[in-house]
Design an enzyme around this catalytic site. Structure first.
Site, short mmCIF file in Angstrom:
data_model
loop_
_atom_site.label_atom_id
_atom_site.label_comp_id
_atom_site.label_asym_id
_atom_site.label_seq_id
_atom_site.Cartn_x
_atom_site.Cartn_y
_atom_site.Cartn_z
CE LYS A 113 -5.87 -1.15 -1.46
NZ LYS A 113 -4.64 -0.86 -0.71
CE LYS A 197 -0.78 -3.98 -8.82
NZ LYS A 197 0.40 -3.68 -8.12
CE LYS A 200 3.91 -6.94 -1.84
NZ LYS A 200 3.12 -5.77 -1.42
#
Ligand code: ADP
Ligand code: NA
Length: 330
Positions: A113, A197, A200
């Protein structure tokens, strides 16, 4: 004694996506029958992405509504919002003093991240996120945690911290949690980028199917799913990731083996499979969406359920925290 299970999801979007439903919620519902289940909407974790006030409040309620709609039953499980139980933040501080800098720095999710946003775009909360997750788990003397592959390293840290507490403060300070890995659980991939994957936080809006999507949106998203230049319907995740993902979804929602579905579509076109799959997904998600909308439209009723869950969770969390504080000399 009944084993305790803990799990949670972040309120980082209005709707959960199909992967959350198939990969997590369906298991949570099944685990209620066999375990003492505690499920949380982990809103403190969501602060790491700096959401607006109204957005966070709305998403927290919507996420809880979707847990309930999927079958989480507050008479058989404890359902609560993380920030309603202040012990999560308190134990996080204690655990952060038990966590090595290097140990925290090795967490690959943080590395990924922060590599994306750069040091100026990240925050200390994102760095210590796995410590808050360990607090979530250890506060409830959790025996088992259902985890996907991406959370394994974080659960490993929770286990190390539990063992360290027991070494330094004496046996019985913390329960060492085990991962609960169900082999048959489907991993769902992004419809537009079928090697990533479904998430959201997917970058392509058509890449995911949302639980709260209406039937038209679901059909559209499935119709535009990326496949390949071939025409044969076969399960081959390496060479035919898109079609294989559609078959996985079909199988997961119908309970039918992939091989049977492939046999049904011999000689048929991708369009046939997509049209039928859209019906299957709409059939499965419509009752969930409708039940979720009812909860979302009755916030007072929902808040009563969440307050009740928070009271149950607090009683357990407070006892654990007192035990740990006492052993620390606090
Ligand atoms: P998201 O990427 O949608 O924000 P999270 O990473 O917060 O989802 O995961 C919440 C739960 O849903 C976890 O238990 C995770 O294993 C499960 N999950 C998320 N995406 C998928 C997927 N594509 N396939 C299967 N399970 C998934
Ligand atoms: Na996520």
């Amino acid at each position: 004694m009944t084993q305790r299970v803990f799990s949670g999801m972040q309120p980082t979007s209005d709707s959960l996506q199909l992967g959350n439903y198939l990969g997590a919620l369906k298991q949570w519902v099944a685990l209620q029958d066999t375990h003492d289940a505690i499920y949380s909407v982990v809103d403190l974790h969501a602060l790491t992405v700096a959401p607006d006030r109204e957005v966070l409040t709305r998403r927290t309620r919507a996420t809880a509504a979707q847990y309930l709609a999927a079958g989480v039953d507050p008479s058989r499980a404890t359902l609560f919002v993380q920030s309603h139980v202040p012990q999560h933040a308190e134990l996080t501080w204690v655990l952060s003093t038990f966590t090595g800098m290097g140990e925290a720095g090795r967490m690959t999710q943080f590395k990924d991240k922060s590599a994306k946003v750069g040091e100026s775009g990240t925050n200390v909360g994102l760095f210590t996120y796995p410590v808050l997750m360990a607090a979530d788990i250890l506060l409830y003397d959790t025996n088992v945690v259902p985890v996907g592959e991406d959370q394994r390293q974080h659960l490993e840290l929770s286990r190390d911290l539990a063992q360290r507490l027991n070494q330094r403060l004496g046996e019985g300070t913390a329960v060492v949690p085990e991962p609960h890995i169900v082999k048959e659980v489907a991993k769902i991939y992004d419809l537009q980028e079928p090697t990533a994957k479904m998430s959201k936080s997917s970058s392509s809006p058509n890449g995911l199917i949302e639980i709260l999507d209406d039937p038209k949106a679901i059909a559209k998203r499935i119709k535009s799913a990326v496949t390949d230049a071939d025409t044969v319907i076969a399960f081959d995740p390496k060479n035919k990731a898109g079609i294989s993902n559609l078959l996985t979804i079909y199988s997961a929602l119908t309970g039918r083996p992939v091989a049977d579905i492939v046999a049904d579509y011999e000689g048929k076109m991708y369009g046939h499979l997509k049209a039928d799959l859209a019906e299957v997904v709409v059939g499965a998600l419509t009752p969930v969406r409708e039940a979720a909308m009812e909860w979302i439209e009755s916030p007072d009723k929902l808040d009563v359920v969440l307050a009740d869950g928070a009271a149950k969770a607090t009683a357990i969390a407070q006892a654990t925290l007192e035990r740990i504080y006492d052993r620390l000399g606090l």
